[in-house]
Structures are given as C-alpha cells and as structure tokens.
Scaffold this motif. Structure first.
Motif: not given
Length: 422
Positions: A47, A81, A83-84, A108, A110
């Motif tokens: 992430q 980030y 979250s995914a 992205v 997670g």
C-alpha cells in the motif's frame, strides 16, 4: 570634405545606437514541460507506492494521488494508501506559466492482515466456531493445534477430542503477501449457568435466611450437578442461586406450587421477585434426612430419602438395665421421627461397662458400636463399628464418680455419641 566626415561619423554613431537597442529587446522562449511518471509498490508494504518523476522541462510539480486526501509537491514522492483499490494519480508539471498534466491508474494491493475470533458451540463445548477477520487475503490455512489436518476454509468449525489449551494459527495469503495470527483456545467441559445453589425455607436448616443459607456441594466430576444432604422438617423449600436480597438473582422453583418432595422431578427458573413463587412441600409423613440432587444440565431434581444403617440400638453391659442380655434386651434407643440417623436413650448407668448392639440375637450376628479405646469414660466423642465378634472389644466404663442418669445421643450420620448428665 570636412562636412562629409562629420556626417559619416554621425551616421555610424546612430547605426551603433540602433544596433545596441535591438540586442537588449531580445527574450528567449520558455519551453513547454512534459509531465510523466512511473511507480512501483514498496517491498513488503504494497500500500506504499513509490513514484518516479519522468517529466522534462519542468521545475515545479503537483501530485494528486486520487484518494481525495493525498497531495504532494515533491519531485519523487512516496505515498501510503489507507486501503487497497484503483486510484487515478495525476501529476501536473510546471515551468513558469506553462503546465502539463499526466494521469495514470494505479492499482494498490492491500497489506495482508490475519486475524480471527472464536466462540464455543452452545450445545457441544468441544466444538469451536472460528470467525475469520483477515483483510486483503484470499487463501487460508488453519492449524488447530491438536495435530489434526487443519482447514483451508475461511471461517471453519472444529471439534476437539478432549479438553485442553490449544494454540490455533491462521496463515492468510493475498496478492500483497502473507500474514499470520495465533491465539490460545481453551476447550473445557460445559459450565452451568450458576456456580452456587442454596436451600431456603422453613423446612430446611436455613429457614427463610437468604443472607447466609446452607449451600449445595458442586460435583467435582460434573459441574452441572449440585448435591445437598440434610434434614427436612414439615414446611416449604425452594433454592436460590445467590445470597443477599430476595430479588437479587435467580431462583430454582417447583414447576407447581405445593409439589411434594416425593413427587419432584423437574423445576423452573424464575428471576428475583418476578415469580411464580412455587415451593416444594415437606409434610410429617415425608420429613427426614434427604439427599437432594439438582442437575442444571438436564433440569431435574431428585429428593432421595436417606436411611440409617441401623434401625435399632441397645445398651448391652452390666452398667445398663439390659445387662449382658443380647438376645432380648429390655430397653432400646428411640429413633428420631425427624432424622432417622439420630437415636437417643435415657436411663441410669451403674458402675460397670457397656457397648451398643445394633441388633438382638447372637453375639456375633451383626455390628456393635464401641468406643475408640478401652475403658472409655462417658464423654462426647466418636465411636467405631465392628462386625459381630471381630475387632477390638472396647467398652465404655462407668465408675462411682460417673454413675447416674444420662441422656445418650448417637448420631449415625456423623458417627458421634454424646453423654448428657440429667
């Protein structure tokens, strides 16, 4: 000729001035920037995305990471980030008033996390239900800690063969990697809703005392079973699961009010003073010593009358009115109508010795009650029981100092004898 030379000089001077003015007014053209970038996830942290700025002819930058939160003015930023997901990242490259924008979708993955909870089955405490709480994973491997095959289900159930403490491990794998979580799970026999049961009522030794009533004993082998032994007299009883105030907790009541203890089989649970206040009844015909067994698992109750090991007792010896007559002694003890284990005898004891027979007939036919030592004085204490002509033939001895009228009480339940001078 002189004028011509002056004119030539002036012409060249003006021409020089014009030439210098043209050089000062020249401005170089600013190039147009071109925005571009590449990216990659940081190892072991999918992430966290690292961006490489590939822009040309730009000296300022503005990044929008596409999650409505993250921005940056760095040339080569990294961004974590929350979250995914798929995010559209936009880079604006600037050179003076000139700008260029480049966007690209960033996928992205997670960060994998492994977690779980569990609960024991309500009906079978050897069965455990596991709830998977992992994130960003797609494959699971369970080790239940008991040497079994395990499971690849997301949220499996497992039945253990025996009680114990087991270390359960979940290994969860996703596109972003693998994570592991372990937890100790205790498997034990089912436990009852109550840890205490008390007898309350005027038919019991507790009376109507909820503050400190007599307690049942919880079975060591089955925690759902509670046992009480005691004398019940005419009156009523019920059972509490607490002490304190009448309305503080739950009660074990008869299914119907006034149910005889000889007819009892099941019970109901009531809360505090909400009722119904159903009670079991003890009469003169049913009074006596009972063993009461409450089974909270199958919700049964049993009143088992306790019978004394002997139904008759006699003083035998030259200190008593019966003398050494075992065949047909003239007087015996009186058995209590309330507690069949209690026998009393009132009479005169003369100098001599005696022991207590539990029968009539021949000397070796049945049990005798003896003091625990030879020539025992008439004092409160324990006794021993020996069959017929076996064991030491100890006797109580009366002398001139101890002779007189006595009330003798034998408690077969506690194995004691008491001598009370009258």
């Amino acid at each position: 000729m002189k004028n011509f030379k002056i004119f030539s000089i002036l012409f060249l001077f003006v021409l020089g001035l014009n030439s210098c003015s043209s050089d000062d007014d020249f401005t170089a053209e600013t190039p147009e920037p071109t925005a571009d970038f590449s990216f990659e996830a940081v190892a072991d942290n999918p992430q966290l995305i690292s961006f490489t700025n590939l822009s040309v002819d730009a000296d300022e930058f503005m990044w929008d990471f596409g999650d409505e939160t993250g921005v940056s003015t760095q040339k080569h930023p990294s961004y974590q980030y929350a979250s995914a997901g798929n995010y559209t990242v936009k880079l604006t490259a600037m050179n003076g008033d000139n700008t260029s924008t480049y966007s690209e979708e960033v996928s992205v993955l997670g960060v994998p996390s492994a977690a779980f909870s569990y609960e024991v089955d309500e009906e079978d405490t050897y069965t455990v239900h596991f709830e998977n709480q992992s994130q960003n994973v797609a494959e699971y491997s369970w080790d239940f800690g008991d040497g079994s095959e395990g499971s690849s289900e997301a949220s499996p159930s497992h039945t253990y063969a025996e009680t114990g403490i087991y270390t359960v491990t979940l290994t969860a794998t996703g596109a972003g990697g693998t994570a592991e979580a372990s937890m100790e799970v205790e498997v034990k026999d089912a436990q009852p809703a109550f840890s205490n049961v008390y007898i309350v009522g005027d038919a019991s030794e507790s009376g109507w005392n909820i503050g400190s009533p007599a307690a049942f004993t919880q079975s060591e082998t089955n925690p759902f079973v509670f046992v009480y032994e005691g004398v019940l007299t005419p009156g009523n009883i019920k059972f509490s699961t607490f002490t304190g105030d009448w309305c503080d907790g739950q009660w074990i009541n008869a299914a119907e009010n006034g149910t005889s203890i000889t007819q009892a089989s099941g019970f109901i649970i009531t809360q505090g003073c909400d009722g119904p206040d159903n009670q079991w009844q003890v009469t003169e015909d049913t009074q006596g010593r009972y063993r009461i067994t409450v089974n909270l698992e199958i919700e049964t109750i049993n009143f088992e009358a306790q019978n004394a090991p002997y139904s008759e007792l006699y003083l035998i010896g030259d200190a008593s009115e019966n003398g050494w007559n075992i065949d047909s002694p003239a007087a015996g003890f009186t058995q209590s109508s309330t507690d069949p284990f209690i026998f009393t005898y009132q009479g005169t004891l003369n100098p001599g010795e005696f022991k207590i027979a539990t029968y009539t007939g021949d000397w070796c036919d049945a049990d005798w009650l003896h003091p625990t030592q030879a020539d025992a004085s008439p004092a409160a204490g324990n006794y021993e029981a020996h069959l017929g002509c076996t064991g030491p033939d100890y006797k109580w001895r009366i002398n001139e100092d101890t002779q007189g009228e006595y009330l003798i009480t034998v408690n077969l339940y506690e194995g004691t004898i008491n001598f009370e001078v009258q």
